[in-house]
Design a protein around this motif. Structure first.
Motif, PDB file in Angstrom:
ATOM      1  N   PRO A 137       0.792  -1.240   0.000  1.00 29.47           N
ATOM      2  CA  PRO A 137       0.000   0.000   0.000  1.00 29.47           C
ATOM      3  C   PRO A 137       0.821   1.285   0.000  1.00 29.47           C
ATOM      4  CG  PRO A 137      -0.962  -1.622   1.461  1.00 29.47           C
ATOM      5  CD  PRO A 137       0.315  -2.228   0.982  1.00 29.47           C
ATOM      6  N   ASP A 138       1.956   1.311   0.703  1.00 30.29           N
ATOM      7  CA  ASP A 138       2.758   2.538   0.616  1.00 30.29           C
ATOM      8  C   ASP A 138       4.013   2.306  -0.229  1.00 30.29           C
ATOM      9  OD1 ASP A 138       4.594   1.234   2.197  1.00 30.29           O
ATOM     10  OD2 ASP A 138       4.563   2.691   3.833  1.00 30.29           O
ATOM     11  N   GLY A 139       4.051   1.186  -0.901  1.00 32.74           N
ATOM     12  CA  GLY A 139       5.157   0.921  -1.825  1.00 32.74           C
ATOM     13  C   GLY A 139       6.326   0.203  -1.194  1.00 32.74           C
TER      14      GLY A 139
ATOM     15  N   ASP B 198       1.557   3.286 -12.274  1.00 37.08           N
ATOM     16  CA  ASP B 198       0.789   3.638 -11.075  1.00 37.08           C
ATOM     17  C   ASP B 198       1.631   3.514  -9.804  1.00 37.08           C
ATOM     18  OD1 ASP B 198       0.902   0.947 -11.602  1.00 37.08           O
ATOM     19  OD2 ASP B 198      -1.183   0.513 -11.059  1.00 37.08           O
ATOM     20  N   ALA B 199       2.631   4.397  -9.671  1.00 31.84           N
ATOM     21  CA  ALA B 199       3.508   4.366  -8.493  1.00 31.84           C
ATOM     22  C   ALA B 199       2.712   4.659  -7.223  1.00 31.84           C
ATOM     23  CB  ALA B 199       4.610   5.410  -8.653  1.00 31.84           C
ATOM     24  N   PRO B 200       3.129   4.064  -6.130  1.00 28.62           N
ATOM     25  CA  PRO B 200       2.532   4.441  -4.850  1.00 28.62           C
ATOM     26  C   PRO B 200       2.803   5.922  -4.577  1.00 28.62           C
ATOM     27  CG  PRO B 200       3.801   2.398  -4.644  1.00 28.62           C
ATOM     28  CD  PRO B 200       4.094   2.965  -5.996  1.00 28.62           C
ATOM     29  N   LEU B 201       1.799   6.627  -4.074  1.00 31.73           N
ATOM     30  CA  LEU B 201       1.970   8.055  -3.788  1.00 31.73           C
ATOM     31  C   LEU B 201       3.147   8.274  -2.844  1.00 31.73           C
ATOM     32  CD1 LEU B 201       0.890  10.911  -4.169  1.00 31.73           C
ATOM     33  CD2 LEU B 201      -0.673  10.520  -2.265  1.00 31.73           C
TER      34      LEU B 201
ATOM     35  N   LEU C   4       8.689  10.440  -2.001  1.00 28.17           N
ATOM     36  CA  LEU C   4      10.112  10.258  -1.685  1.00 28.17           C
ATOM     37  C   LEU C   4      11.015  10.617  -2.869  1.00 28.17           C
ATOM     38  CD1 LEU C   4       9.913   6.870   0.274  1.00 28.17           C
ATOM     39  CD2 LEU C   4      10.458   9.113   1.211  1.00 28.17           C
ATOM     40  N   GLY C   5      10.400  11.081  -3.937  1.00 26.51           N
ATOM     41  CA  GLY C   5      11.196  11.518  -5.097  1.00 26.51           C
ATOM     42  C   GLY C   5      10.876  10.743  -6.366  1.00 26.51           C
ATOM     43  N   GLY C   6      10.162   9.639  -6.213  1.00 30.25           N
ATOM     44  CA  GLY C   6       9.813   8.850  -7.404  1.00 30.25           C
ATOM     45  C   GLY C   6      11.044   8.563  -8.237  1.00 30.25           C
TER      46      GLY C   6
ATOM     47  N   VAL D 290      15.361   2.732  -6.903  1.00 33.92           N
ATOM     48  CA  VAL D 290      15.996   1.494  -7.379  1.00 33.92           C
ATOM     49  C   VAL D 290      15.751   0.362  -6.378  1.00 33.92           C
ATOM     50  CG1 VAL D 290      18.171   0.419  -8.089  1.00 33.92           C
ATOM     51  CG2 VAL D 290      17.709   2.809  -8.677  1.00 33.92           C
ATOM     52  N   ASP D 291      15.998   0.634  -5.114  1.00 32.00           N
ATOM     53  CA  ASP D 291      15.804  -0.418  -4.107  1.00 32.00           C
ATOM     54  C   ASP D 291      14.321  -0.675  -3.825  1.00 32.00           C
ATOM     55  OD1 ASP D 291      18.426  -1.161  -3.763  1.00 32.00           O
ATOM     56  OD2 ASP D 291      18.806   0.475  -2.347  1.00 32.00           O
ATOM     57  N   TYR D 292      13.524   0.386  -3.796  1.00 29.05           N
ATOM     58  CA  TYR D 292      12.088   0.160  -3.568  1.00 29.05           C
ATOM     59  C   TYR D 292      11.509  -0.708  -4.685  1.00 29.05           C
ATOM     60  CZ  TYR D 292      12.077   3.757   0.060  1.00 29.05           C
ATOM     61  OH  TYR D 292      12.318   4.486   1.202  1.00 29.05           O
TER      62      TYR D 292
END
Ligand code: BGC
Length: 484
Positions: free
Chosen positions: A107-109, A144-147, A152-154, A161-163
């Motif tokens: 939910p928060d990525g 559709d990236a998590p907000l 955090l900078g997208g 990269v790590d996310y």
């Protein structure tokens, strides 16, 4: 004994020869060619906040504008997935391309909160597809990236990269058993151009001179990270393939005899397809991008290029991160040479500098583009991951039939006359869906009545036509006449 085995050998040879000749004469699609159709989570699923799903940049984008049309419900595939799989089966699809909504799983990525209900949804869909002999082609990121990740900078931050790697690893662990074709990112050009370079898509940053390139840089590293995770930890056991989807029109020089127009065409393709494909297939950005953006940055007084420079280690890490070539292509654009503007406001558009026509339908374009790709990248297997026709709706969609039939015919030319290894074709889309801000632009083989509470699906003429093509494995224009 010897005689009879020679005779048998001869008979087998004749049969094989006749078989492939028949295939050629009738222009049958090769036996292993896969017909498919594509979708993306935000455009079809709906259920935007159900069962623990988090907020994506698209949810936020439309909600914060108070938009009337959103993807909150869309085709309601979150509830109607059984019917969608049934339709895919009845069409005879060999593959079904879908994307995972990052926020449905995380939910928060981040791995801090894993949403089991989201996982269950995709497990159900993937299992149902497999049970019906339909190969899922799964996109990890279709915009559709998590907000939270965006905040955090997208893609402006290397933290992505790590996310992205964490998220991708979780998908491989959870769904890998059912997936043979993975796609890391859909159309990075669009992500970076419309979302970071302009304000058309979220996060709507409008950083056309530099943010657009920073986005490309971090996105490629995120893609490569996911590729290596799959390669190192999963491929041996799961035996799937993974790549990135690039998007490009075919570009024609406005005046085919003009060297300047021809050079402009080459530059236009390099700034579009090459921007991402070059690094993945050859290492580094296209030289024309390095040179032009570098020179212009210098003239603008900057101490380094607006196009981030890869280290050799990064080049090596990104180079080769593909197991097949996935291409989205919709049309052709004519380009005309335009003199380079003096340095001024920095922009991707002035870096590229080209005057272009609107995109138009041109089935020959796909064959030319496939050859362009083949000549430069040694792409191996190619899947057309998206191609399709937009209109205003209606069940009698002869325009769509004409379009798909033309493009498929051109793909057959590429296979039989140019020897290109095109192994699949995916129509965008199996059904009408939310075209990133509009329900009026219709791409579906199947109509969706967005006014009905049930989001009723009705087959268009093109759906019956595509079903028939898949069934006979040839186009009507060629498969009737049995020449042999
Ligand atoms: C995208 C789809 C989109 C389609 C039609 C592609 O660029 O991947 O999400 O709906 O084109 O515009």
């Amino acid at each position: 004994m010897l005689k009879s085995s020679m005779a048998l050998g001869y008979i087998i040879l004749v049969c094989l020869f006749n078989g492939s000749l028949a295939q050629l004469n009738q222009r049958l699609f090769p036996d292993d060619f896969m017909f498919g159709a594509a979708t993306a989570a935000y455009q079809v699923e709906g259920g935007w906040d159900e069962d623990g799903k988090g907020v994506s940049i698209w949810d936020d984008f439309f909600h914060s504008q108070g938009a009337n049309e959103t993807g909150d419900v869309a085709c309601d595939s979150y509830h109607k997935w059984r019917e969608d799989v049934e339709n895919a089966k009845n069409l005879g699809l060999q593959f079904y391309r879908l994307s995972i909504a990052w926020t449905r799983i995380l939910p928060d990525g981040t791995l801090g909160n894993i949403n089991q209900k989201g996982i269950d949804y995709y497990l159900n869909v993937l299992k149902a597809l497999k049970e019906n002999n339909i190969e899922p082609v799964v996109t990890i990121y279709h915009w559709d990236a998590p907000l939270h990740i965006s905040k955090l900078g997208g893609f402006l931050s290397s933290a992505i990269v790590d996310y992205f790697g964490d998220y991708a690893r979780l998908l491989f662990q959870t769904f890998g058993e059912y997936v043979k074709y993975w796609i890391t990112v859909n159309e990075p050009t669009i992500v970076c151009e419309l979302g970071y370079g302009m304000d058309v898509f979220p996060p709507a940053l409008a950083l056309i001179g530099d943010g657009i390139y920073q986005c490309g840089y971090n996105l490629l590293k995120a893609h490569a990270h996911a590729y290596h995770i799959y390669e190192d930890e999963f491929k041996a056991t799961q035996k799937g393939k993974i790549t990135i989807v690039t998007e490009c029109a075919w570009y024609e020089p406005n005046d085919p005899t003009s060297t300047q127009d021809l050079e402009t065409r080459e530059r236009a393709i390099q700034f579009r397809l090459g921007w991402f494909a070059n690094a993945v297939y050859l290492g580094n950005w296209p030289q024309v991008m390095i040179d032009r953006i570098g020179n212009r940055s210098q003239a603008e007084g900057l101490s380094k290029s607006r196009l981030p420079q890869f280290t050799q280690e990064e080049i090596d890490y990104i180079n080769g991160t593909h197991d097949y070539f996935a291409l989205n292509t919709y049309g052709t654009v004519n380009v005309t040479y335009t003199p380079e503007a003096p340095p001024g406001e920095a922009s991707y558009w002035t870096d590229l500098e080209v005057t272009n026509s609107d995109t138009y339908d041109d089935p020959q374009g796909i064959r030319k583009l496939l050859n362009w790709i083949n000549n430069r990248y040694n792409p191996g297997e190619i899947i057309i991951s998206e191609n399709g026709k937009v209109n205003d709706g209606g069940l009698d969609d002869d325009d769509r039939i004409e379009y798909i039939s033309g493009y498929l015919s051109s793909i057959l030319d590429a296979i039989y006359e140019d020897n290109l290894n095109v192994i699949g074709y995916g129509v965008w889309s199996i059904m009408d869906n939310f075209e990133w801000g509009s329900y009026d632009k219709r791409f579906g083989l199947i109509e969706v009545d967005f006014d009905s509470p049930n989001k009723t699906r009705t087959w268009k003429k093109s759906a019956y036509w595509y079903q028939d093509v898949i069934n006979r494995r040839c186009l009507a224009t060629t498969c009737q006449e049995n020449i042999l």
